[in-house]
Design a protein around this motif. Sequence first.
Motif, mmCIF file in Angstrom:
data_model
loop_
_atom_site.group_PDB
_atom_site.id
_atom_site.type_symbol
_atom_site.label_atom_id
_atom_site.label_comp_id
_atom_site.label_asym_id
_atom_site.label_seq_id
_atom_site.Cartn_x
_atom_site.Cartn_y
_atom_site.Cartn_z
ATOM 1 N N UNK A 1 -5.291 5.748 1.260
ATOM 2 C CA UNK A 1 -6.632 5.299 1.635
ATOM 3 C C UNK A 1 -7.382 4.743 0.436
ATOM 4 N N UNK A 2 -7.262 5.388 -0.717
ATOM 5 C CA UNK A 2 -7.964 4.883 -1.903
ATOM 6 C C UNK A 2 -7.353 3.561 -2.368
ATOM 7 N N UNK A 3 -6.042 3.406 -2.225
ATOM 8 C CA UNK A 3 -5.397 2.136 -2.574
ATOM 9 C C UNK A 3 -5.896 1.040 -1.628
ATOM 10 N N UNK A 4 -5.936 1.355 -0.338
ATOM 11 C CA UNK A 4 -6.417 0.386 0.649
ATOM 12 C C UNK A 4 -7.883 0.028 0.390
ATOM 13 N N UNK A 5 -8.701 1.014 0.049
ATOM 14 C CA UNK A 5 -10.123 0.781 -0.220
ATOM 15 C C UNK A 5 -10.299 -0.134 -1.430
ATOM 16 N N UNK A 6 -9.535 0.113 -2.491
ATOM 17 C CA UNK A 6 -9.606 -0.739 -3.685
ATOM 18 C C UNK A 6 -9.219 -2.177 -3.379
ATOM 19 N N UNK A 7 -8.160 -2.329 -2.579
ATOM 20 C CA UNK A 7 -7.719 -3.666 -2.187
ATOM 21 C C UNK A 7 -8.800 -4.347 -1.330
ATOM 22 N N UNK B 1 0.842 -1.195 0.000
ATOM 23 C CA UNK B 1 0.000 0.000 0.000
ATOM 24 C C UNK B 1 0.882 1.252 0.000
ATOM 25 N N UNK B 2 1.952 1.245 0.779
ATOM 26 C CA UNK B 2 2.869 2.390 0.799
ATOM 27 C C UNK B 2 3.492 2.608 -0.572
ATOM 28 N N UNK B 3 3.892 1.526 -1.211
ATOM 29 C CA UNK B 3 4.549 1.617 -2.514
ATOM 30 C C UNK B 3 3.588 2.101 -3.597
ATOM 31 N N UNK B 4 2.372 1.596 -3.596
ATOM 32 C CA UNK B 4 1.408 1.912 -4.654
ATOM 33 C C UNK B 4 0.665 3.222 -4.431
ATOM 34 N N UNK B 5 0.531 3.624 -3.204
ATOM 35 C CA UNK B 5 -0.315 4.777 -2.915
ATOM 36 C C UNK B 5 0.412 5.909 -2.252
ATOM 37 N N UNK B 6 1.508 6.347 -2.856
ATOM 38 C CA UNK B 6 2.301 7.398 -2.219
ATOM 39 C C UNK B 6 1.478 8.651 -1.924
ATOM 40 N N UNK B 7 0.503 8.973 -2.756
ATOM 41 C CA UNK B 7 -0.304 10.169 -2.557
ATOM 42 C C UNK B 7 -1.612 9.894 -1.809
ATOM 43 N N UNK B 8 -2.275 8.798 -2.164
ATOM 44 C CA UNK B 8 -3.584 8.533 -1.581
ATOM 45 C C UNK B 8 -3.682 7.074 -1.131
#
Length: 166
Positions: free
Chosen positions: A143-149, A134-141
């Motif tokens: 929460x949205x990366x986590x929500x999608x996952x 999540x840190x690697x993929x969502x440097x800016x947002x």
Amino acid sequence: MQRSVMRRTRGEMTMSTTTESNAEEEEKKRENERRISKYAELLVETARTGMGQESVKILSLFKVHELKPSVEHYNAALAACREDHGLFTTVFKQMKEGEIQPNAVSHCIVNHVSEKKKDWSLAKSAAGKVAEWVKKKGSQNRMSVFRGMYDDVKTLGIAAPTLLMS
């Protein structure tokens, strides 16, 4: 067998030669795309209903038709095998042997299964890998990366692992 085809390009008529093998290749490609789509639908259904044995059979069809399953296909099969730890381990091993890199959803599923088996060491390790992803993929947002996952995991019939929620 070759065929000549007349084509109009920028107002000019040109003649090109195509082979039936090109048409056959295109048809085979379309058929394989249909297979992959149908197998994906079936794998998601096996995940939702916990039908591990059936998911393994569907994965075997990829090999029969010389297709390469994606991480999403394996994630669905892993989710389907969540109640059968032996089968789950076999599918995860096949995934790695097929050179498919687990993603955050894969590690969420590993976390879920590990929690159910009370293998807290593996559950914590999987949760850490999810956090790294999540840190690697969502440097800016993030929460949205986590929500999608989370939505992907939920689609496969898996509840959010508790170690991820803490």
